[in-house]
Enzyme design. Structure first.
Site, mmCIF file in Angstrom:
data_model
loop_
_atom_site.group_PDB
_atom_site.id
_atom_site.type_symbol
_atom_site.label_atom_id
_atom_site.label_comp_id
_atom_site.label_asym_id
_atom_site.label_seq_id
_atom_site.Cartn_x
_atom_site.Cartn_y
_atom_site.Cartn_z
ATOM 1 N N TYR A 22 0.793 -1.231 0.000
ATOM 2 C CA TYR A 22 0.000 0.000 0.000
ATOM 3 C C TYR A 22 0.827 1.284 0.000
ATOM 4 C CZ TYR A 22 -3.758 -3.260 1.031
ATOM 5 O OH TYR A 22 -4.659 -4.288 0.952
ATOM 6 N N HIS A 99 -8.613 2.006 -5.579
ATOM 7 C CA HIS A 99 -7.800 1.093 -4.772
ATOM 8 C C HIS A 99 -6.338 1.444 -4.979
ATOM 9 C CE1 HIS A 99 -11.285 -1.393 -4.012
ATOM 10 N NE2 HIS A 99 -11.567 -1.281 -5.300
HETATM 11 C C1 DQA Z 1 -7.727 -1.925 -1.100
HETATM 12 C C2 DQA Z 1 -7.772 -3.347 -1.687
HETATM 13 C C3 DQA Z 1 -8.681 -4.223 -0.844
HETATM 14 O O1 DQA Z 1 -8.692 -5.549 -1.372
HETATM 15 C C4 DQA Z 1 -8.175 -4.303 0.582
HETATM 16 O O2 DQA Z 1 -9.058 -5.068 1.373
HETATM 17 C C5 DQA Z 1 -7.959 -2.959 1.174
HETATM 18 C C6 DQA Z 1 -7.319 -1.929 0.357
HETATM 19 C C7 DQA Z 1 -6.705 -1.043 -1.857
HETATM 20 O O3 DQA Z 1 -6.784 0.177 -1.697
HETATM 21 O O4 DQA Z 1 -5.834 -1.554 -2.559
HETATM 22 O O5 DQA Z 1 -8.235 -2.711 2.348
HETATM 23 O O6 DQA Z 1 -8.999 -1.326 -1.247
#
Ligand code: DQA
Length: 144
Positions: A22, A99
């Site tokens: 992330y 995302h």
């Molecule tokens: C997310 C991707 C989702 O699968 C995950 O559960 C998240 C973050 C992303 O920003 O990449 O919490 O939304």
């Protein structure tokens, strides 16, 4: 123009949460960047994060009364929540799904999104820039 930047569960931990997936920016860093980008684009960006499904639904309902659109990262609820999908279809304003990670390059359960079909557009895999691309696209759509 007013935009709600809405973050779902666990995104409050950005910066320390799986940085290899992330990135190292915190949620506050991202919010600050999006607030200044909004100023540049002529939009006021109001940021909100919740770990609770009901609170996210309330925020979407409320946005109907004051926002022109929503940039939304539903986190893990993306893959499970019929209630969030229904909330998005219930409001008329455009919602962009974002995302940080490329959900299609990850576990199979992340390949399904219950919200994509009721969102105006979707950005995935550009790290914090997914929010930037989502915000730029949303503002453009609203201006047309
Ligand atoms: C997310 C991707 C989702 O699968 C995950 O559960 C998240 C973050 C992303 O920003 O990449 O919490 O939304």
């Amino acid at each position: 123009m007013k935009i709600l930047l809405l973050h779902g569960p666990n995104l409050n931990l950005l910066g320390t949460r799986e940085p290899e997936v992330y990135g190292s920016m915190t949620l506050d860093d991202i919010n600050e960047k999006m607030i200044s980008l909004g100023e540049e684009l002529g939009a006021e960006v109001i940021c909100l994060q919740s770990n609770h499904e009901g609170a996210l639904i309330d925020a979407l309902h409320d946005a109907r009364t004051w926002a022109n659109g929503v940039v939304f990262n539903p986190g893990g609820y993306t893959h499970t929540s019929v209630a969030l999908r229904d909330a998005i279809s219930a409001i008329v304003i455009p919602v962009i799904e974002v995302h940080l990670s490329n959900v299609y390059a990850r576990e199979e359960f992340r390949h399904t999104s219950l919200v994509s079909a009721v969102c105006k557009g979707k950005v995935s895999g550009f790290g914090w820039r997914s929010y930037e691309l989502g915000l730029r696209g949303l503002v453009d759509i609203i201006k047309v």
